[in-house]
Design an enzyme around this catalytic site. Sequence first.
Site, PDB file in Angstrom:
ATOM      1  N   LYS A 284      -2.204  -1.562  -3.911  1.00 13.68           N
ATOM      2  CA  LYS A 284      -3.095  -0.422  -3.754  1.00 13.68           C
ATOM      3  C   LYS A 284      -2.295   0.869  -3.760  1.00 13.68           C
ATOM      4  O   LYS A 284      -1.293   0.922  -3.055  1.00 13.68           O
ATOM      5  CB  LYS A 284      -3.829  -0.586  -2.419  1.00 13.68           C
TER       6      LYS A 284
ATOM      7  N   LYS B  97       0.855  -1.175   0.000  1.00 18.41           N
ATOM      8  CA  LYS B  97       0.000   0.000   0.000  1.00 18.41           C
ATOM      9  C   LYS B  97       0.893   1.227   0.000  1.00 18.41           C
ATOM     10  O   LYS B  97       1.701   1.435   0.909  1.00 18.41           O
ATOM     11  CB  LYS B  97      -0.856  -0.029   1.270  1.00 18.41           C
TER      12      LYS B  97
HETATM   13  C1  PBG Z   1      -7.191   2.428   5.790  1.00 21.31           C
HETATM   14  C2  PBG Z   1      -7.664   2.459   4.387  1.00 21.31           C
HETATM   15  C3  PBG Z   1      -7.586   3.517   3.482  1.00 21.31           C
HETATM   16  C4  PBG Z   1      -8.175   3.095   2.301  1.00 21.31           C
HETATM   17  C5  PBG Z   1      -8.604   1.790   2.503  1.00 21.31           C
HETATM   18  N1  PBG Z   1      -8.256   1.408   3.797  1.00 21.31           N
HETATM   19  C6  PBG Z   1      -7.139   4.913   3.702  1.00 21.31           C
HETATM   20  C7  PBG Z   1      -5.744   5.254   3.954  1.00 21.31           C
HETATM   21  O1  PBG Z   1      -4.813   4.459   3.996  1.00 21.31           O
HETATM   22  O2  PBG Z   1      -5.555   6.444   4.157  1.00 21.31           O
HETATM   23  C8  PBG Z   1      -8.303   3.913   1.055  1.00 21.31           C
HETATM   24  C9  PBG Z   1      -9.219   3.391   0.036  1.00 21.31           C
HETATM   25  C10 PBG Z   1      -9.613   4.349  -1.020  1.00 21.31           C
HETATM   26  O3  PBG Z   1      -9.039   5.432  -1.199  1.00 21.31           O
HETATM   27  O4  PBG Z   1     -10.562   4.010  -1.720  1.00 21.31           O
HETATM   28  N2  PBG Z   1      -8.113   1.768   6.610  1.00 21.31           N
END
Ligand code: PBG
Length: 305
Positions: free
Chosen positions: A228, A175
């Site tokens: 992601k 991520k």
């Molecule tokens: C954290 C989480 C995030 C997203 C999914 N899980 C936000 C982050 O890391 O700030 C983002 C998903 C999206 O932008 O659609 N629980």
Amino acid sequence: MAPLFVSERIAAPQPIASMPGVHQWPINRIAEEARSLAALGIRSVLLFGIPAHKDAEGSGAYPPDGVVQRAVREIKNALPELVVMTDVCLCEYTDHGHCGLINGLAGPKDPRLPEGYVLNDRTLEILGRTAVSQAEAGADVVAPSGMLDGMVAAIRRDLDAGGFHSLPILSYSVKYASGFYGPFRDAAEGAPRFGDRSTHQMDPSNVREAMREHALDVEEGADGLMVKPALAYLDVIRATRDRFPDLPLAAYNVSGEYSMVKAAAANGWVDERRVALEILTGIRRAGADLIITYHARDAATWLAE
Ligand code: PBG
């Protein structure tokens, strides 16, 4: 897979301004929304919860009657066949919006760490407890998204101890620290109140580190991997597919990627159907088995026409 936002703070569906077509749902309406997605042929959903109360410990994440736990029960009662995956992270539950406990804000201060840092190992205990409570509620897959070190191992250990030996963990193994999460932070009401997530999320320019992150999660027992965001990281999806051919691979087509298409389409600048299906096809072509996308409803509708 369609993401769903369920909130304890509302009595009626609440549109999310920065994500046209996406809503927060009250618990008593979530099964209805899931049913309408299932009727279009969507076979899985990813649940995010917004609790009535937030605190420094994220204590709304794990009670048996927490927002996600109740929502899972509602959906599984109505639609036992629909696969329900739950997000395991604290950012929706902490009042400061970070994905873990923060040094100086929760319990005894760790003198070895600067104030304001995420307390990794104490957070792991809460993530394990959260995953077990979601499993007890009936979740089919748990998806830790906080990029904490050791999160997969901690959750596996606690799930096994709770009797959930066969419950799969789909890790948000890779991520990136991304500007594309902007609209989600409105939807999940989890924007950090100070600082950012760049100490634990990844540097967008780095792909070799991504392979190490995946490998660590595989070693810890991850049953599936994720990349992601998706669109600016198609090369990472492809590299992951080639390097880890035996594990299911999910790609998260995140909020900013969705909202850009919606905004351009609303201005008449692009043909939404064509562009959205082209993006989803590109993610699939890059090697994803599963795409988590806010376009799920639209795509299922278009593909059925
Ligand atoms: C954290 C989480 C995030 C997203 C999914 N899980 C936000 C982050 O890391 O700030 C983002 C998903 C999206 O932008 O659609 N629980």
